[in-house]
Design a protein around this motif. Structure first.
Motif, PDB file in Angstrom:
ATOM      1  N   LEU A  46       0.833  -1.210   0.000  1.00 31.98           N
ATOM      2  CA  LEU A  46       0.000   0.000   0.000  1.00 31.98           C
ATOM      3  C   LEU A  46       0.873   1.269   0.000  1.00 31.98           C
ATOM      4  O   LEU A  46       0.594   2.242  -0.714  1.00 31.98           O
ATOM      5  N   GLY A  47       1.923   1.218   0.806  1.00 34.54           N
ATOM      6  CA  GLY A  47       2.864   2.342   0.846  1.00 34.54           C
ATOM      7  C   GLY A  47       3.593   2.496  -0.480  1.00 34.54           C
ATOM      8  O   GLY A  47       3.759   3.612  -1.002  1.00 34.54           O
ATOM      9  N   GLN A  48       3.982   1.391  -1.046  1.00 32.67           N
ATOM     10  CA  GLN A  48       4.768   1.431  -2.277  1.00 32.67           C
ATOM     11  C   GLN A  48       3.945   1.927  -3.462  1.00 32.67           C
ATOM     12  O   GLN A  48       4.481   2.528  -4.396  1.00 32.67           O
ATOM     13  N   SER A  49       2.630   1.698  -3.379  1.00 32.90           N
ATOM     14  CA  SER A  49       1.781   2.198  -4.475  1.00 32.90           C
ATOM     15  C   SER A  49       1.730   3.737  -4.432  1.00 32.90           C
ATOM     16  O   SER A  49       1.785   4.408  -5.477  1.00 32.90           O
ATOM     17  N   ALA A  50       1.684   4.303  -3.220  1.00 35.24           N
ATOM     18  CA  ALA A  50       1.727   5.777  -3.094  1.00 35.24           C
ATOM     19  C   ALA A  50       3.093   6.292  -3.565  1.00 35.24           C
ATOM     20  O   ALA A  50       3.182   7.297  -4.290  1.00 35.24           O
ATOM     21  N   LYS A  51       4.143   5.568  -3.173  1.00 36.21           N
ATOM     22  CA  LYS A  51       5.498   5.997  -3.538  1.00 36.21           C
ATOM     23  C   LYS A  51       5.673   6.037  -5.069  1.00 36.21           C
ATOM     24  O   LYS A  51       6.234   6.979  -5.634  1.00 36.21           O
ATOM     25  N   LYS A  52       5.125   4.996  -5.718  1.00 40.16           N
ATOM     26  CA  LYS A  52       5.246   4.906  -7.183  1.00 40.16           C
ATOM     27  C   LYS A  52       4.493   6.080  -7.853  1.00 40.16           C
ATOM     28  O   LYS A  52       4.987   6.697  -8.801  1.00 40.16           O
ATOM     29  N   ALA A  53       3.299   6.351  -7.320  1.00 40.75           N
ATOM     30  CA  ALA A  53       2.487   7.432  -7.906  1.00 40.75           C
ATOM     31  C   ALA A  53       3.193   8.779  -7.741  1.00 40.75           C
ATOM     32  O   ALA A  53       3.188   9.622  -8.656  1.00 40.75           O
ATOM     33  N   ILE A  54       3.811   8.989  -6.580  1.00 45.39           N
ATOM     34  CA  ILE A  54       4.535  10.247  -6.330  1.00 45.39           C
ATOM     35  C   ILE A  54       5.726  10.349  -7.294  1.00 45.39           C
ATOM     36  O   ILE A  54       5.993  11.413  -7.866  1.00 45.39           O
ATOM     37  N   LYS A  55       6.380   9.224  -7.488  1.00 50.17           N
ATOM     38  CA  LYS A  55       7.544   9.207  -8.400  1.00 50.17           C
ATOM     39  C   LYS A  55       7.116   9.604  -9.823  1.00 50.17           C
ATOM     40  O   LYS A  55       7.795  10.386 -10.505  1.00 50.17           O
ATOM     41  N   GLU A  56       5.963   9.089 -10.230  1.00 49.15           N
ATOM     42  CA  GLU A  56       5.485   9.405 -11.586  1.00 49.15           C
ATOM     43  C   GLU A  56       5.203  10.903 -11.722  1.00 49.15           C
ATOM     44  O   GLU A  56       5.562  11.538 -12.725  1.00 49.15           O
ATOM     45  N   SER A  57       4.547  11.475 -10.705  1.00 51.68           N
ATOM     46  CA  SER A  57       4.241  12.914 -10.762  1.00 51.68           C
ATOM     47  C   SER A  57       5.509  13.734 -10.781  1.00 51.68           C
ATOM     48  O   SER A  57       5.616  14.742 -11.498  1.00 51.68           O
ATOM     49  N   ARG A  58       6.485  13.309  -9.973  1.00 53.25           N
ATOM     50  CA  ARG A  58       7.757  14.037  -9.919  1.00 53.25           C
ATOM     51  C   ARG A  58       8.403  14.059 -11.311  1.00 53.25           C
ATOM     52  O   ARG A  58       8.920  15.081 -11.755  1.00 53.25           O
ATOM     53  N   SER A  59       8.320  12.919 -12.019  1.00 59.68           N
ATOM     54  CA  SER A  59       8.915  12.857 -13.356  1.00 59.68           C
ATOM     55  C   SER A  59       8.185  13.773 -14.331  1.00 59.68           C
ATOM     56  O   SER A  59       8.811  14.453 -15.155  1.00 59.68           O
ATOM     57  N   ILE A  60       6.853  13.778 -14.245  1.00 60.62           N
ATOM     58  CA  ILE A  60       6.065  14.635 -15.159  1.00 60.62           C
ATOM     59  C   ILE A  60       6.446  16.104 -14.956  1.00 60.62           C
ATOM     60  O   ILE A  60       6.679  16.854 -15.909  1.00 60.62           O
ATOM     61  N   ILE A  61       6.510  16.504 -13.691  1.00 57.65           N
ATOM     62  CA  ILE A  61       6.794  17.917 -13.383  1.00 57.65           C
ATOM     63  C   ILE A  61       8.230  18.263 -13.788  1.00 57.65           C
ATOM     64  O   ILE A  61       8.481  19.308 -14.398  1.00 57.65           O
ATOM     65  N   PHE A 120      -1.448  17.100  -8.930  1.00 57.22           N
ATOM     66  CA  PHE A 120      -0.530  18.106  -9.501  1.00 57.22           C
ATOM     67  C   PHE A 120       0.058  17.559 -10.819  1.00 57.22           C
ATOM     68  O   PHE A 120       0.049  18.235 -11.860  1.00 57.22           O
ATOM     69  N   GLY A 121       0.555  16.325 -10.759  1.00 59.47           N
ATOM     70  CA  GLY A 121       1.149  15.710 -11.964  1.00 59.47           C
ATOM     71  C   GLY A 121       0.147  15.644 -13.104  1.00 59.47           C
ATOM     72  O   GLY A 121       0.450  15.985 -14.254  1.00 59.47           O
ATOM     73  N   LYS A 122      -1.073  15.222 -12.782  1.00 59.24           N
ATOM     74  CA  LYS A 122      -2.112  15.106 -13.816  1.00 59.24           C
ATOM     75  C   LYS A 122      -2.428  16.486 -14.396  1.00 59.24           C
ATOM     76  O   LYS A 122      -2.612  16.639 -15.609  1.00 59.24           O
ATOM     77  N   ALA A 123      -2.488  17.488 -13.510  1.00 56.96           N
ATOM     78  CA  ALA A 123      -2.804  18.850 -13.976  1.00 56.96           C
ATOM     79  C   ALA A 123      -1.733  19.341 -14.959  1.00 56.96           C
ATOM     80  O   ALA A 123      -2.052  19.971 -15.972  1.00 56.96           O
ATOM     81  N   VAL A 124      -0.482  19.032 -14.665  1.00 59.70           N
ATOM     82  CA  VAL A 124       0.614  19.463 -15.552  1.00 59.70           C
ATOM     83  C   VAL A 124       0.490  18.752 -16.907  1.00 59.70           C
ATOM     84  O   VAL A 124       0.617  19.376 -17.970  1.00 59.70           O
ATOM     85  N   GLU A 125       0.201  17.465 -16.841  1.00 63.07           N
ATOM     86  CA  GLU A 125       0.046  16.683 -18.072  1.00 63.07           C
ATOM     87  C   GLU A 125      -1.056  17.303 -18.952  1.00 63.07           C
ATOM     88  O   GLU A 125      -0.864  17.512 -20.146  1.00 63.07           O
ATOM     89  N   LEU A 126      -2.176  17.635 -18.333  1.00 58.05           N
ATOM     90  CA  LEU A 126      -3.321  18.166 -19.093  1.00 58.05           C
ATOM     91  C   LEU A 126      -3.060  19.583 -19.603  1.00 58.05           C
ATOM     92  O   LEU A 126      -3.595  19.985 -20.633  1.00 58.05           O
ATOM     93  N   ALA A 127      -2.235  20.337 -18.874  1.00 56.93           N
ATOM     94  CA  ALA A 127      -1.997  21.743 -19.252  1.00 56.93           C
ATOM     95  C   ALA A 127      -1.028  21.866 -20.416  1.00 56.93           C
ATOM     96  O   ALA A 127      -0.901  22.943 -21.004  1.00 56.93           O
TER      97      ALA A 127
END
Ligand SMILES: Cc1ncc(COP(=O)(O)O)c(C=O)c1O
Length: 382
Positions: A40-55, A247-254
């Protein structure tokens, strides 16, 4: 769907439904703490990592250079105080402008009380900082220059490349507050000599309470929030996984350039018609040197508050100044800094657009506004 016409997007924007959809799992079943080693923790960690890469990618940075924060205010405080204290052995002089957001100006006021010397650069009447003036203001005690990239009241976009080159030449850190400009004009840390960038999510259809600070590798910055060592020890506290994902999704869409063209088209249409109303003046550049979504105008002889109030009755939502400072009684200092008289500042209205606005909405505003102005001028004592 909001009822009415929302033209206060520089204060905040509505959450894009796709952003909300991306966030919801992390407010529900996927509630794990990113520091926990279990699934459960690692799924949050992975999602945060993805957003960090997008930004990171959106500004050509490395993901390790992105630090998540609680928003623009925290990022500005962190950048300014973090650089000041980590580099005070080199000098105590910092340069900024008079057109900054309160989270920058108040941080500098506090630093003045801590023995730092702050220089406030003048701008021209459209809000531009001259690279030559900056060059002359830097001395051997200067450690930091911090300048708002896209101005939140009148939309001026500074020449990042030219200002960055001056800072680079003098080996001085360069911080920009890009809360309003992010995704609306190019920021590329490979091409532009910027060392620290303040970003947030709620100006680009992301959630409130989440932002980031870009910190170029090898920058000497002091951490302010101590604890569990998250964000590589630079900003402790359990990560706001849902907010960061949003935040990551918003950047992707913008990133779709069509949004910018759409906003720019509506802005031009609005300015073209506003200047046909007698005794109206546009503040800021008004052309492509300004943000595509901010229009600020003086309606001579009438209170901006009165116009906003009458528009409110029509369910059209605009602002008299930045929402962050409109609860203060003194005239907005950024507008004073570009040469407006206090009475003119009181007569300003800011219309700020987003990709969700339509030409039909702008036409409705332009139908109502001249009528309101006429009515108010009839009863105005000025
Ligand atoms: C230019 C600028 N900087 C900083 C901020 C503060 O950001 P936040 O609301 O995320 O704390 C704002 C918000 O109004 C802003 O417009």
């Amino acid at each position: 769907m909001i009822k009415g016409i929302y033209l206060d997007n520089a204060a905040t924007t509505k959450i894009d439904p796709l952003v909300l959809r991306a966030m919801l799992p992390f407010l529900g079943n996927q509630f794990g703490n990113a520091s926990s080693p279990h699934a459960l923790g690692q799924s949050a960690k992975k999602a945060i990592k993805e957003s960090r890469s997008i930004i990171a990618e959106s500004i050509s940075a490395d993901p390790s250079e992105i630090i998540f924060t609680s928003g623009g205010t925290e990022s500005n405080n962190f950048a300014i105080k973090g650089i000041a204290f980590a580099n005070k052995n080199k000098g105590n002089h910092i340069i900024t402008t008079k057109i900054e957001h309160p989270s920058v100006l108040e941080s500098y006021q506090w630093l003045e009380g801590q023995g730092f010397e702050i220089s406030y650069l003048e701008t021209d009447k459209h809000g531009f900082v001259s690279p030559d003036n900056l060059d002359r203001a830097i001395d051997d005690k200067t450690i930091l220059v911090s300048i708002i990239h896209g101005q939140n009241e009148f939309g001026t976009i500074q020449d990042l490349s030219a200002l960055g080159e001056v800072c680079k030449k003098h080996k001085v850190y360069f911080h920009i507050d890009a809360c309003q400009s992010y995704t609306k004009t190019e920021i590329n840390v490979k091409k532009q000599a910027v060392d620290l960038i303040t970003l947030n999510a709620h100006k680009i259809h992301g959630p409130k309470g989440v932002g980031a600070l870009y910190v170029r590798k090898a920058t000497r910055i002091m951490a302010w929030q101590h604890g569990g060592g998250q964000e590589r020890g630079r900003r402790s506290g359990t990560e706001n996984a849902a907010g960061i994902v949003g935040f990551g999704k918003a950047v992707e869409l913008a990133s779709d350039k069509c949004h910018l063209e759409k906003m720019r088209g509506m802005k031009n249409m609005l300015i073209e018609e506003l200047i046909k109303i007698p005794r109206v003046k546009i503040n800021g550049p008004g052309d492509e040197k300004g943000l595509p979504n901010i229009v600020n105008a003086v309606f001579f002889g009438i209170e901006g508050e009165a116009i906003v109030g009458f528009l409110d009755v029509e369910k059209i939502y605009a602002a008299t100044g930045s929402a962050c400072s409109s609860n203060k009684l003194e005239p907005n200092p950024a507008l004073i800094a570009i040469g407006l008289m206090p009475q003119e500042v009181n007569s300003t209205v800011r219309f700020s657009l987003s990709r969700f606005n339509t030409e039909k909405e702008i036409k409705k505003l332009l139908l109502k506004l001249p009528e309101i102005v006429r009515k108010l001028r009839r009863i105005s004592p000025f």
